[in-house]
Scaffold this motif. Structure first.
Motif, PDB file in Angstrom:
ATOM      1  N   THR A  38      52.434  34.827  34.181  1.00  0.00           N
ATOM      2  CA  THR A  38      51.645  34.089  35.166  1.00  0.00           C
ATOM      3  C   THR A  38      51.837  32.580  35.086  1.00  0.00           C
ATOM      4  O   THR A  38      51.666  31.888  36.081  1.00  0.00           O
ATOM      5  CB  THR A  38      50.143  34.373  34.994  1.00  0.00           C
ATOM      6  OG1 THR A  38      49.784  34.104  33.661  1.00  0.00           O
ATOM      7  CG2 THR A  38      49.831  35.804  35.334  1.00  0.00           C
ATOM      8  N   THR A  39      52.156  32.047  33.908  1.00  0.00           N
ATOM      9  CA  THR A  39      52.286  30.597  33.812  1.00  0.00           C
ATOM     10  C   THR A  39      53.741  30.148  33.814  1.00  0.00           C
ATOM     11  O   THR A  39      54.013  28.958  33.937  1.00  0.00           O
ATOM     12  CB  THR A  39      51.633  30.041  32.534  1.00  0.00           C
ATOM     13  OG1 THR A  39      52.300  30.605  31.413  1.00  0.00           O
ATOM     14  CG2 THR A  39      50.169  30.400  32.462  1.00  0.00           C
ATOM     15  N   ILE A  91      51.469  36.473  41.134  1.00  0.00           N
ATOM     16  CA  ILE A  91      51.487  35.049  40.771  1.00  0.00           C
ATOM     17  C   ILE A  91      52.842  34.660  40.210  1.00  0.00           C
ATOM     18  O   ILE A  91      53.405  33.621  40.538  1.00  0.00           O
ATOM     19  CB  ILE A  91      50.363  34.738  39.763  1.00  0.00           C
ATOM     20  CG1 ILE A  91      49.013  34.975  40.428  1.00  0.00           C
ATOM     21  CG2 ILE A  91      50.460  33.312  39.263  1.00  0.00           C
ATOM     22  CD1 ILE A  91      47.851  34.922  39.465  1.00  0.00           C
ATOM     23  N   GLU A 137      53.824  31.903  43.486  1.00  0.00           N
ATOM     24  CA  GLU A 137      52.478  31.380  43.292  1.00  0.00           C
ATOM     25  C   GLU A 137      51.819  30.977  44.602  1.00  0.00           C
ATOM     26  O   GLU A 137      50.649  31.285  44.849  1.00  0.00           O
ATOM     27  CB  GLU A 137      52.541  30.176  42.340  1.00  0.00           C
ATOM     28  CG  GLU A 137      51.176  29.719  41.914  1.00  0.00           C
ATOM     29  CD  GLU A 137      51.241  28.436  41.108  1.00  0.00           C
ATOM     30  OE1 GLU A 137      52.232  28.260  40.384  1.00  0.00           O
ATOM     31  OE2 GLU A 137      50.306  27.634  41.213  1.00  0.00           O
ATOM     32  N   ASP A 138      52.582  30.309  45.474  1.00  0.00           N
ATOM     33  CA  ASP A 138      51.996  29.830  46.731  1.00  0.00           C
ATOM     34  C   ASP A 138      51.551  30.991  47.605  1.00  0.00           C
ATOM     35  O   ASP A 138      50.470  30.970  48.201  1.00  0.00           O
ATOM     36  CB  ASP A 138      53.003  28.957  47.481  1.00  0.00           C
ATOM     37  CG  ASP A 138      53.298  27.685  46.706  1.00  0.00           C
ATOM     38  OD1 ASP A 138      52.377  27.219  46.009  1.00  0.00           O
ATOM     39  OD2 ASP A 138      54.429  27.181  46.781  1.00  0.00           O
ATOM     40  N   ARG A 188      48.442  32.457  46.244  1.00  0.00           N
ATOM     41  CA  ARG A 188      47.278  31.624  46.576  1.00  0.00           C
ATOM     42  C   ARG A 188      46.863  31.865  48.036  1.00  0.00           C
ATOM     43  O   ARG A 188      45.675  31.996  48.345  1.00  0.00           O
ATOM     44  CB  ARG A 188      47.637  30.155  46.370  1.00  0.00           C
ATOM     45  CG  ARG A 188      46.556  29.356  45.687  1.00  0.00           C
ATOM     46  CD  ARG A 188      47.007  27.919  45.549  1.00  0.00           C
ATOM     47  NE  ARG A 188      47.825  27.701  44.367  1.00  0.00           N
ATOM     48  CZ  ARG A 188      47.319  27.510  43.144  1.00  0.00           C
ATOM     49  NH1 ARG A 188      46.026  27.525  42.960  1.00  0.00           N
ATOM     50  NH2 ARG A 188      48.106  27.318  42.119  1.00  0.00           N
ATOM     51  N   VAL A 201      44.279  32.436  41.397  1.00  0.00           N
ATOM     52  CA  VAL A 201      45.396  32.172  40.493  1.00  0.00           C
ATOM     53  C   VAL A 201      44.920  31.679  39.123  1.00  0.00           C
ATOM     54  O   VAL A 201      45.318  32.192  38.079  1.00  0.00           O
ATOM     55  CB  VAL A 201      46.372  31.154  41.118  1.00  0.00           C
ATOM     56  CG1 VAL A 201      47.440  30.744  40.130  1.00  0.00           C
ATOM     57  CG2 VAL A 201      47.012  31.746  42.360  1.00  0.00           C
ATOM     58  N   ARG A 254      45.303  33.574  35.516  1.00  0.00           N
ATOM     59  CA  ARG A 254      46.057  32.903  34.446  1.00  0.00           C
ATOM     60  C   ARG A 254      45.236  32.844  33.175  1.00  0.00           C
ATOM     61  O   ARG A 254      45.730  33.107  32.081  1.00  0.00           O
ATOM     62  CB  ARG A 254      46.411  31.480  34.873  1.00  0.00           C
ATOM     63  CG  ARG A 254      47.636  31.458  35.712  1.00  0.00           C
ATOM     64  CD  ARG A 254      48.325  30.117  35.632  1.00  0.00           C
ATOM     65  NE  ARG A 254      49.522  30.222  36.440  1.00  0.00           N
ATOM     66  CZ  ARG A 254      49.921  29.315  37.317  1.00  0.00           C
ATOM     67  NH1 ARG A 254      49.249  28.214  37.473  1.00  0.00           N
ATOM     68  NH2 ARG A 254      51.013  29.512  38.004  1.00  0.00           N
TER      69      ARG A 254
END
Lengths: 291, 338
Positions: free
Chosen positions: A31-32, A172, A176-177, A180, A186, A190
């Protein structure tokens, strides 16, 4: 020299420890997008905490195990909230995050040195009882370790594949966008994966503490083996870290049998360069990002 | 492409009192070093501290070249440090060659090691590069401390290194510290000039935008290898000085712990200038003096401060100085207008 099944069992136990560490990396990265080098630091802190409170304070081992996992969980979520999120918000540069995480690992090491001392901490197993199978003594602690580790791997695998929030992690990681835009929380997801990853690393460290003879230097070593297991396995599925961990452990056991235990560091370097050269995406991979 | 054109593509340097930050830092450090050295002559303990500062500075300046100028992560710096120290030890204790030849030998070995590491990790970046180079450093440490014990003396290290003698002049501890300070000052000065000359600008452009560097005709690959090699050679000097000073070396000094420490030095001082690395080294040494090296809270404070600076103040101490100065200058100018 014949290889005894008891050696195989211990290779599996060590392999599962590597697998848990790799799984923690996997969750964090999913996720990150960050390879969290501090994973080994969480495991080291958890292991030393477990060992010291059982031996020096006299806390029951099971309680100490829970406490160690809780502390590691907290460390995981703090890393996401206080280190990775603020830096990623300002820098597009992966380089700064790498430096910050290296600093974090160093801080964890020094903090553990202040709290638990700089010598190896002797840790007692969860239980001293053992049983005999075919003339070999098997510790109950080892059996618990293996069962618990496998259970965690399977649970995380199911969560990521089937669970609602588990599938969100994939969304994610992929985009990511878009995630969202779809209304996926998000930051919350995370935080969830970061704390889970911390907890898993903590479990690995605390369970390994009785055999591993941990010191504050172990943080770096654990970080390295976990990352190598992840590199070997790849990030395709949640079970890839399991395979990577077992493969690494078997390789390691085999190499020390043939070349002696001093060959370990060379083997690690060779394995990493080989995997990077031949199959940089690891054994299992799904291509989701091209950037 | 001229240096002015490349320079416009990069962020502008900060200024204090209308001159480059590095000039201020250079003068201030030279003054500080002289003042400190004035005291140092009297006490052997202070000489050791001065030499530790020299060693940290040279290692951090070495790492500054590929990492903070070029953005190439290389965490095998313990190996280059060891190359410098073991060259002195082996030439001094095991051969009858003049000890001075150990200096270029050490730098050469370090550069070749860096070349091998650089070639083996050509296609890696980010975390993967960090892992691979760190493992290379670990493998070298393993070789020094156990597998290669027949050559390196293993954990016991090597003792009985004679004093360096050049043209009949014996380099005692005072003279070595003086030469060490001079070396740090020269290397930092050269690097800060290099940073703003055409090759330095090209290295930095490669970090800021690899595509732009390729398009501008910068030979990115050989430039990366060159920066890795020169960084390693500079770092080897740190090992050279320590071995000459102490006349013995222990394998434990060359573990990866040192890599972490020197990684933070430029961040603490400020990565916009090589002087940041020297300032960081000075801070580390002062902190160590306040609390003993590996037992007290010194390293914890040090690591925590580096982490905080990374999160909150990416400019480091030099950056803070420059920002404070420009804010203050603007404000005082404003009050004149009223």
């Amino acid at each position: 020299m014949a290889i005894h099944w008891i050696d195989a069992l211990s290779a599996v136990r060590v392999g599962l420890m590597y697998a848990l560490l790799a799984l923690a990396y996997f969750l964090f990265a999913r996720t990150t997008g960050t390879i969290n080098f501090a994973i080994g630091g969480y495991a080291m802190v958890a292991g030393l905490l477990y060992g010291s409170v059982v031996t020096r304070v006299g806390v029951p081992p099971v309680l100490a195990l829970v406490a160690a996992v809780v502390v590691a969980t907290a460390l995981g979520s703090l890393t996401e909230a206080l280190v990775i999120r603020p830096i990623a918000a300002r820098h597009r540069d992966e380089f700064v995050v790498v430096l910050a995480i290296a600093a974090l690992l160093f801080v964890l090491q020094q903090l553990a040195g202040m709290l638990f001392g700089r010598r190896a901490v002797v840790a007692r197993p969860l239980t001293d009882s053992a049983f005999t199978v075919a003339g070999q003594t098997v510790g109950v602690h080892d059996v618990i370790t293996i069962v618990l580790s496998l259970a965690v791997v399977v649970l995380v695998g199911l969560w990521v594949a089937r669970g609602r929030s588990g599938r969100m992690t994939r969304a994610i990681g992929d985009n990511e966008d878009a995630a969202r835009a779809l209304g996926i929380p998000v930051q919350r997801i995370r935080m969830l994966t970061a704390s889970t990853a911390g907890g898993i690393a903590g479990l690995a460290g605390a369970l390994a503490a009785p055999q591993a003879g941990l010191t504050i230097q172990s943080g770096v070593t654990l970080s390295i083996v976990g990352f190598i297991a992840l590199v070997i396995g790849g990030t395709g599925t949640a079970y890839a870290p399991l395979v990577g961990g077992i493969v690494l452990s078997v390789l390691e056991a085999g190499a020390s049998l043939i070349f002696g235990s001093a060959s370990r560091d060379y083997l690690m370097l060779a394995a990493v360069l080989l995997v990077f050269a031949i199959r940089p995406e690891g054994l299992f991979s799904t291509r989701v990002r091209t950037t | 492409m001229t240096s002015t054109q490349i320079a416009t593509a990069l962020p502008r340097d900060r200024r204090v009192l209308g001159v480059q930050t590095w000039t201020v830092a250079a003068v201030a450090l030279a003054a500080l070093a002289l003042a400190y050295f004035g005291f140092a002559v009297t006490s052997p303990y202070r000489l050791d501290i001065a030499m530790t500062f020299t060693m940290y500075s040279l290692l951090a300046l070495g790492m500054y070249v590929p990492l903070f100028l070029g953005g190439n992560i290389d965490l095998a710096y313990n190996a280059y440090y060891a190359a410098g120290a073991y060259s002195v030890a082996l030439v001094g204790a095991r051969t009858h060659l003049p000890l001075l030849v150990a200096v270029p030998i050490g730098a050469l070995i370090a550069a070749v090691l860096a070349l091998v590491v650089g070639l083996a990790t050509t296609h890696l970046s980010g975390f993967h590069l960090a892992l691979a180079t760190m493992l290379a450093g670990l493998a070298v440490y393993r070789w020094i401390s156990s597998t290669g014990a027949e050559i390196t003396g293993g954990a016991d290290g090597i003792g009985g290194i004679p004093r360096l003698e050049v043209l009949g002049v014996e380099f005692d501890r005072e003279l070595l510290v003086a030469v060490g300070f001079l070396a740090v000052w020269l290397v930092a000065l050269c690097l800060s000039r290099f940073r703003r000359a055409l090759p330095g600008l090209s290295v930095r452009l490669n970090r800021a935008s690899p595509a732009a560097a390729e398009a501008a005709g910068v030979p990115t690959r050989s430039m990366k290898l060159m920066s890795l090699m020169s960084g390693a050679a500079i770092a080897s000097l740190g090992g050279t000085f320590i071995a000459l000073m102490n006349q013995f070396i222990l394998a434990d000094s060359f573990s990866h712990d040192i890599v972490f420490l020197i990684l933070f030095l430029p961040m603490l001082g400020g990565i916009a200038s090589p002087w940041g690395a020297v300032i960081g080294a000075a801070l580390l040494v002062l902190l160590n003096e306040a609390s003993s090296l590996l037992e007290g809270p010194g390293p914890l404070i040090f690591g925590g401060a580096s982490l905080l600076i990374l999160i909150l103040l990416p400019g480091g101490l030099l950056g803070i100085a420059a920002t404070t100065w420009s804010t203050w200058a603007r404000r005082s100018r404003g009050s004149f207008d009223d």
